[in-house]
Structures are given as structure tokens and as C-alpha cells.
Scaffold this active site. Sequence first.
Site, mmCIF file in Angstrom:
data_model
loop_
_atom_site.group_PDB
_atom_site.id
_atom_site.type_symbol
_atom_site.label_atom_id
_atom_site.label_comp_id
_atom_site.label_asym_id
_atom_site.label_seq_id
_atom_site.Cartn_x
_atom_site.Cartn_y
_atom_site.Cartn_z
ATOM 1 N N ILE A 16 15.111 15.195 41.283
ATOM 2 C CA ILE A 16 15.868 14.304 40.398
ATOM 3 C C ILE A 16 16.369 13.088 41.165
ATOM 4 O O ILE A 16 16.320 11.960 40.662
ATOM 5 C CB ILE A 16 17.035 15.065 39.755
ATOM 6 C CG1 ILE A 16 16.515 16.156 38.810
ATOM 7 C CG2 ILE A 16 17.948 14.108 38.982
ATOM 8 C CD1 ILE A 16 17.589 17.082 38.270
ATOM 9 N N ARG A 36 19.280 13.898 54.329
ATOM 10 C CA ARG A 36 19.467 14.435 55.682
ATOM 11 C C ARG A 36 18.184 14.416 56.496
ATOM 12 O O ARG A 36 18.187 14.036 57.666
ATOM 13 C CB ARG A 36 19.953 15.885 55.613
ATOM 14 C CG ARG A 36 21.273 16.100 54.972
ATOM 15 C CD ARG A 36 21.648 17.586 55.000
ATOM 16 N NE ARG A 36 20.751 18.423 54.211
ATOM 17 C CZ ARG A 36 20.899 19.717 54.052
ATOM 18 N NH1 ARG A 36 21.894 20.334 54.662
ATOM 19 N NH2 ARG A 36 20.062 20.408 53.310
ATOM 20 N N VAL A 62 26.020 14.936 53.615
ATOM 21 C CA VAL A 62 27.286 14.813 52.876
ATOM 22 C C VAL A 62 28.346 15.783 53.373
ATOM 23 O O VAL A 62 29.526 15.651 53.003
ATOM 24 C CB VAL A 62 27.067 14.992 51.364
ATOM 25 C CG1 VAL A 62 26.070 13.980 50.835
ATOM 26 C CG2 VAL A 62 26.648 16.420 51.018
ATOM 27 N N ASN A 88 24.290 12.807 43.886
ATOM 28 C CA ASN A 88 23.284 13.729 43.367
ATOM 29 C C ASN A 88 23.060 14.944 44.266
ATOM 30 O O ASN A 88 22.663 16.011 43.788
ATOM 31 C CB ASN A 88 21.960 12.982 43.184
ATOM 32 C CG ASN A 88 20.799 13.911 42.920
ATOM 33 O OD1 ASN A 88 20.648 14.457 41.836
ATOM 34 N ND2 ASN A 88 19.959 14.117 43.930
ATOM 35 N N TYR A 164 27.552 28.239 42.308
ATOM 36 C CA TYR A 164 27.036 26.954 41.837
ATOM 37 C C TYR A 164 27.742 26.538 40.550
ATOM 38 O O TYR A 164 28.186 25.397 40.416
ATOM 39 C CB TYR A 164 25.531 27.056 41.604
ATOM 40 C CG TYR A 164 24.910 25.798 41.018
ATOM 41 C CD1 TYR A 164 24.658 24.699 41.828
ATOM 42 C CD2 TYR A 164 24.598 25.717 39.662
ATOM 43 C CE1 TYR A 164 24.098 23.538 41.300
ATOM 44 C CE2 TYR A 164 24.043 24.571 39.130
ATOM 45 C CZ TYR A 164 23.794 23.489 39.941
ATOM 46 O OH TYR A 164 23.248 22.340 39.415
ATOM 47 N N LYS A 168 30.367 23.168 39.917
ATOM 48 C CA LYS A 168 30.208 22.083 38.954
ATOM 49 C C LYS A 168 31.442 21.948 38.074
ATOM 50 O O LYS A 168 31.813 20.831 37.666
ATOM 51 C CB LYS A 168 28.950 22.312 38.110
ATOM 52 C CG LYS A 168 27.650 22.207 38.924
ATOM 53 C CD LYS A 168 27.541 20.871 39.642
ATOM 54 C CE LYS A 168 26.204 20.710 40.355
ATOM 55 N NZ LYS A 168 26.084 19.409 41.057
ATOM 56 N N THR A 199 12.987 21.830 39.537
ATOM 57 C CA THR A 199 13.082 21.339 40.910
ATOM 58 C C THR A 199 13.121 22.541 41.845
ATOM 59 O O THR A 199 13.256 23.681 41.404
ATOM 60 C CB THR A 199 14.360 20.496 41.131
ATOM 61 O OG1 THR A 199 15.508 21.364 41.045
ATOM 62 C CG2 THR A 199 14.486 19.390 40.087
#
Length: 241
Positions: A16, A36, A62, A88, A164, A168, A199
Amino acid sequence: MSEPTIALVTGANKGIGYEIAAGLGALGWRIGVGARDEQRRETAVEKLRAAGIDAFGVPLNVTDDESVSAAAELIADHAGGLDVLVNNAAITGGSPQIPTTLASATVRAVVETNVIGVIRVTNAMLPMLRASASPRIVNMSSSAGSLALQTTPDIDMGPVPTAYLASKTFLNAVTIQYVKELSDTNILINSGCPGFTATDLNGFRGVRTPQQGAAIAIHLATLPDDGPTGGFFDDAGTVPW
């Protein structure tokens, strides 16, 4: 001629993130490809340049303060500023993730990337965004993090990994706080859900293409100056918090 809009997309070397970079670059924007992995980053930059996009690589982890600070300096030196930030980069932490057996180390790793990483990058880029005429921040979230959807009867969110999902929800809360703090600025800040996109993040089990998944980020990154801020959106419209 006016100066091109400058955007940074984190996790832009594939999936994405790459399609967000490609979509914004196709508008004539100058795109910082944050990633990275050096080889994957440079491969993505080369591919974007071959498509006629003004792209440049931004070494960016990050989860590392020094890496993020260096990325901000690179963008300031190389591009002269920043107009749009698309947060992202994310990880799932692997599967399965059920609460009763979830390792605390997994939670820490997921939150470090998906939440603290967003805070770290956003804060490093804010001085440049504040100086922009039409700044935008897009935080890539997920409807799986919606507390409203999670608690609505007859809605099956599927086997979403606990860490996860919670990351979010956490990210959405952080997004709202940025909106409140920066309400006296012209920065538009929104969360976007790409939908269940195929993905490597989900083992390519998704039903949407990365290009389709990138559409909401491109939409939110290109909002007019009187566009919404403090919202949570997908392709169909507003997602409940």
C-alpha cells in the site's frame, strides 16, 4: 511555475505504501520514499523514477529516534520542506494473537511501530508541516480498530490479531489528540482505512489490491483547504470510531 508539493510516505517500499507514493507522485508531487531496508527502498525509488515520478529515498526506521531525526534533516536539505505526511508503516506482530496467550513483547513491538512510531515521525516533521501552505497528515489505520464496529452485534471482524487491532484503536485516539492540539493551525489530520488489502502484512489474504488500498490515503492527502479534519474514513465514507 509553483513549487511541487512534497510528501513523505513511511513504509513506502512495497504494498500500500508504494502505491500511495506512486499515486501522489503521478500528480506531479515530489515523493520521499521512507523505508528501513536500503535495497528495497532504492528499488522502489528506481521503479517510481522509471514511471516519471520525482522520488527520492529516505532511510527511515520509525522505531529509532536518531533515524527519524536524520530523515527530517534529509528532507529539509533535499526537498526544502514538507507538505504532506502519510504515516503508513506498520506491523502485525504475527499470528495467532489471542489475549490469553499474547506475549507482552509482541504488544510492545506492535505499539512501538504502529503508534509510537507515528508519534515520533509526526513530531519530527511538524516544524516543516507548520511552514507549509496546505499541510496534511494521514494516519493509515484500520476499521478493525473501531470500537463501535467491534461491539456491534452481527459484525464479524474476523481473526484480527489482538495487538494489531488494539494498536489501531490506540492510533485513532492519538490522531484525535493531534487534531485537538493543532486545531489552531491549517493542518488537516485524518485516519484512513485501506480495507482488507492483499499485502505481505496479512499473508496476501486480502481481497483488495494495494492500489485500491492506497486510494483513501491519496484522497485524504489531497483534500482541499476546507476539507475535513479529525475524521476516520474509508472508500465508502466515514468509519465509526
